[in-house]
Motif scaffolding. Structure first.
Motif, PDB file in Angstrom:
ATOM      1  N   ALA A  86       0.818  -1.215   0.000  1.00 37.27           N
ATOM      2  CA  ALA A  86       0.000   0.000   0.000  1.00 37.27           C
ATOM      3  C   ALA A  86       0.843   1.254   0.000  1.00 37.27           C
ATOM      4  N   SER A  87       2.026   1.197   0.587  1.00 39.70           N
ATOM      5  CA  SER A  87       2.876   2.378   0.675  1.00 39.70           C
ATOM      6  C   SER A  87       3.827   2.516  -0.511  1.00 39.70           C
ATOM      7  N   GLY A  88       3.818   1.547  -1.402  1.00 42.04           N
ATOM      8  CA  GLY A  88       4.754   1.570  -2.525  1.00 42.04           C
ATOM      9  C   GLY A  88       4.330   2.564  -3.582  1.00 42.04           C
ATOM     10  N   PRO A  89       5.278   3.028  -4.395  1.00 43.03           N
ATOM     11  CA  PRO A  89       4.947   3.990  -5.457  1.00 43.03           C
ATOM     12  C   PRO A  89       4.167   3.309  -6.578  1.00 43.03           C
ATOM     13  N   PRO A  90       3.282   4.036  -7.248  1.00 38.68           N
ATOM     14  CA  PRO A  90       2.566   3.445  -8.376  1.00 38.68           C
ATOM     15  C   PRO A  90       3.522   3.204  -9.532  1.00 38.68           C
ATOM     16  N   PRO A  91       3.188   2.277 -10.414  1.00 43.24           N
ATOM     17  CA  PRO A  91       4.070   2.015 -11.555  1.00 43.24           C
ATOM     18  C   PRO A  91       4.161   3.234 -12.462  1.00 43.24           C
ATOM     19  N   ALA A  92       5.365   3.478 -12.973  1.00 46.01           N
ATOM     20  CA  ALA A  92       5.574   4.615 -13.886  1.00 46.01           C
ATOM     21  C   ALA A  92       5.118   4.221 -15.287  1.00 46.01           C
ATOM     22  N   PRO A  93       4.518   5.130 -16.031  1.00 40.02           N
ATOM     23  CA  PRO A  93       4.096   4.820 -17.399  1.00 40.02           C
ATOM     24  C   PRO A  93       5.290   4.485 -18.292  1.00 40.02           C
ATOM     25  N   LEU A  94       5.148   3.452 -19.078  1.00 44.64           N
ATOM     26  CA  LEU A  94       6.147   3.151 -20.102  1.00 44.64           C
ATOM     27  C   LEU A  94       5.982   4.094 -21.293  1.00 44.64           C
ATOM     28  N   VAL A  95       4.750   4.478 -21.547  1.00 46.23           N
ATOM     29  CA  VAL A  95       4.422   5.366 -22.664  1.00 46.23           C
ATOM     30  C   VAL A  95       3.378   6.356 -22.168  1.00 46.23           C
ATOM     31  N   THR A  96       3.536   7.615 -22.561  1.00 43.63           N
ATOM     32  CA  THR A  96       2.591   8.650 -22.154  1.00 43.63           C
ATOM     33  C   THR A  96       1.971   9.299 -23.400  1.00 43.63           C
ATOM     34  N   ALA A  97       0.657   9.414 -23.367  1.00 41.95           N
ATOM     35  CA  ALA A  97      -0.098  10.097 -24.441  1.00 41.95           C
ATOM     36  C   ALA A  97       0.194   9.516 -25.815  1.00 41.95           C
ATOM     37  N   ALA A  98       0.230   8.196 -25.905  1.00 44.57           N
ATOM     38  CA  ALA A  98       0.464   7.550 -27.202  1.00 44.57           C
ATOM     39  C   ALA A  98      -0.819   7.568 -28.029  1.00 44.57           C
ATOM     40  N   PRO A  99      -0.773   8.018 -29.284  1.00 47.57           N
ATOM     41  CA  PRO A  99      -1.977   7.987 -30.124  1.00 47.57           C
ATOM     42  C   PRO A  99      -2.373   6.552 -30.465  1.00 47.57           C
ATOM     43  N   VAL A 100      -3.672   6.284 -30.397  1.00 47.56           N
ATOM     44  CA  VAL A 100      -4.198   4.976 -30.784  1.00 47.56           C
ATOM     45  C   VAL A 100      -4.469   5.006 -32.287  1.00 47.56           C
ATOM     46  N   LEU A 101      -3.751   4.176 -33.015  1.00 44.86           N
ATOM     47  CA  LEU A 101      -3.918   4.120 -34.472  1.00 44.86           C
ATOM     48  C   LEU A 101      -5.111   3.269 -34.878  1.00 44.86           C
ATOM     49  N   ALA A 102      -5.290   2.153 -34.188  1.00 42.09           N
ATOM     50  CA  ALA A 102      -6.356   1.228 -34.560  1.00 42.09           C
ATOM     51  C   ALA A 102      -6.659   0.319 -33.380  1.00 42.09           C
ATOM     52  N   VAL A 103      -7.883  -0.198 -33.393  1.00 45.04           N
ATOM     53  CA  VAL A 103      -8.303  -1.208 -32.417  1.00 45.04           C
ATOM     54  C   VAL A 103      -8.792  -2.412 -33.221  1.00 45.04           C
ATOM     55  N   PRO A 104      -7.910  -3.357 -33.511  1.00 41.56           N
ATOM     56  CA  PRO A 104      -8.312  -4.512 -34.312  1.00 41.56           C
ATOM     57  C   PRO A 104      -9.428  -5.298 -33.634  1.00 41.56           C
ATOM     58  N   PRO A 105     -10.225  -6.019 -34.417  1.00 39.50           N
ATOM     59  CA  PRO A 105     -11.315  -6.799 -33.831  1.00 39.50           C
ATOM     60  C   PRO A 105     -10.768  -7.958 -33.003  1.00 39.50           C
ATOM     61  N   PRO A 106     -11.570  -8.496 -32.069  1.00 40.67           N
ATOM     62  CA  PRO A 106     -11.119  -9.653 -31.278  1.00 40.67           C
ATOM     63  C   PRO A 106     -10.722 -10.808 -32.174  1.00 40.67           C
ATOM     64  N   ASP A 107      -9.623 -11.455 -31.798  1.00 42.75           N
ATOM     65  CA  ASP A 107      -9.127 -12.566 -32.614  1.00 42.75           C
ATOM     66  C   ASP A 107      -9.214 -13.909 -31.887  1.00 42.75           C
ATOM     67  N   GLY A 108      -9.979 -13.942 -30.803  1.00 41.64           N
ATOM     68  CA  GLY A 108     -10.101 -15.184 -30.043  1.00 41.64           C
ATOM     69  C   GLY A 108      -9.140 -15.276 -28.883  1.00 41.64           C
ATOM     70  N   SER A 109      -8.124 -14.416 -28.863  1.00 42.31           N
ATOM     71  CA  SER A 109      -7.186 -14.407 -27.746  1.00 42.31           C
ATOM     72  C   SER A 109      -7.786 -13.618 -26.582  1.00 42.31           C
ATOM     73  N   SER A 110      -7.202 -13.807 -25.409  1.00 45.14           N
ATOM     74  CA  SER A 110      -7.706 -13.096 -24.240  1.00 45.14           C
ATOM     75  C   SER A 110      -7.278 -11.633 -24.293  1.00 45.14           C
ATOM     76  N   GLY A 111      -8.029 -10.791 -23.626  1.00 43.24           N
ATOM     77  CA  GLY A 111      -7.674  -9.381 -23.551  1.00 43.24           C
ATOM     78  C   GLY A 111      -8.066  -8.613 -24.799  1.00 43.24           C
ATOM     79  N   ALA A 112      -7.414  -7.467 -24.978  1.00 40.41           N
ATOM     80  CA  ALA A 112      -7.698  -6.586 -26.120  1.00 40.41           C
ATOM     81  C   ALA A 112      -6.383  -6.143 -26.740  1.00 40.41           C
ATOM     82  N   LEU A 113      -6.400  -6.002 -28.065  1.00 38.28           N
ATOM     83  CA  LEU A 113      -5.213  -5.599 -28.810  1.00 38.28           C
ATOM     84  C   LEU A 113      -5.405  -4.179 -29.320  1.00 38.28           C
ATOM     85  N   LEU A 114      -4.377  -3.342 -29.131  1.00 26.77           N
ATOM     86  CA  LEU A 114      -4.378  -1.974 -29.628  1.00 26.77           C
ATOM     87  C   LEU A 114      -3.143  -1.757 -30.494  1.00 26.77           C
TER      88      LEU A 114
END
Length: 200
Positions: free
Chosen positions: A144-172
């Motif tokens: 609870a007292s630990g620092p939050p994770p730092a962003p690997l990428v900040t304000a990255a533009p989303v180019l596309a959101v491909p449709p679900p391909d049967g895998s778990s989660g979401a692909l961007l």
């Protein structure tokens, strides 16, 4: 000698209408030489289409536009897939398809990096054109007292959101720098947050 006396009152009476007709004719003559911009055949969506749609001939139709939009497609490329939703009748351009052209509207030096997040519900909230912060999620819960994770990428533009391909989660598909793409590829677990709009 011919008597033209009666003609003068007649001309005087019609002088003003004749002047108006001459003015109209002069305007028309000036406009006639002007040529319209060249037209061209353009593909438009035959119906509302969601992002990630693999396009077929039944999804599009050809109309003639004058002038055609910049980057407009006149023929359907092989294995064309929509990067974002389009409305019925909307012209299709190279920026609407998955491919290298997606980066044309962004700063030079960026690459298109695929990012998979485990939360499919969160991924469903993201749309092309959004900006996101991508964070690495540690495998073990942080104290609870630990620092939050730092962003690997900040304000990255989303180019596309491909449709679900049967895998778990979401692909961007994000536009990031090469070092950022390497950092994303090396992180086993990722999550993201929507970034406020960047001031223009």
């Amino acid at each position: 000698m011919v008597n033209v006396g009666p003609m003068r009152p007649l001309l005087a009476r019609h002088r003003r209408p004749l002047a108006v007709l001459c003015a109209v004719a002069a305007v028309l003559l000036v406009r006639l030489p002007q040529t319209s911009p060249p037209g061209g055949d353009v593909l438009v969506a035959a119906r509302d289409l969601p992002g990630g749609t693999p396009l077929t001939s039944g999804d599009v139709r050809i109309i003639r536009l004058r002038p055609p939009p910049s980057g407009a497609l006149s023929g359907l490329p092989e294995s064309a897939v929509l990067a974002a939703p389009v409305r019925r009748g909307e012209p299709l351009t190279d920026l609407r398809l998955l491919g290298p052209a997606l980066l044309d509207a962004h700063a030079p030096g960026l690459v298109a990096a695929p990012v998979r997040i485990p939360d499919s519900v969160l991924g469903a909230l993201v749309r092309p054109g959004d900006r996101v912060d991508v964070l690495a999620v540690p495998e073990a819960a942080l104290p609870a007292s630990g620092p939050p994770p730092a962003p690997l990428v900040t304000a990255a533009p989303v180019l596309a959101v491909p449709p679900p391909d049967g895998s778990s989660g979401a692909l961007l598909l994000l536009a990031v720098t090469r070092p950022e793409a390497a950092a994303l590829a090396g992180a086993p677990h990722l999550t993201l947050s929507l970034h406020p709009p960047v001031p223009s």
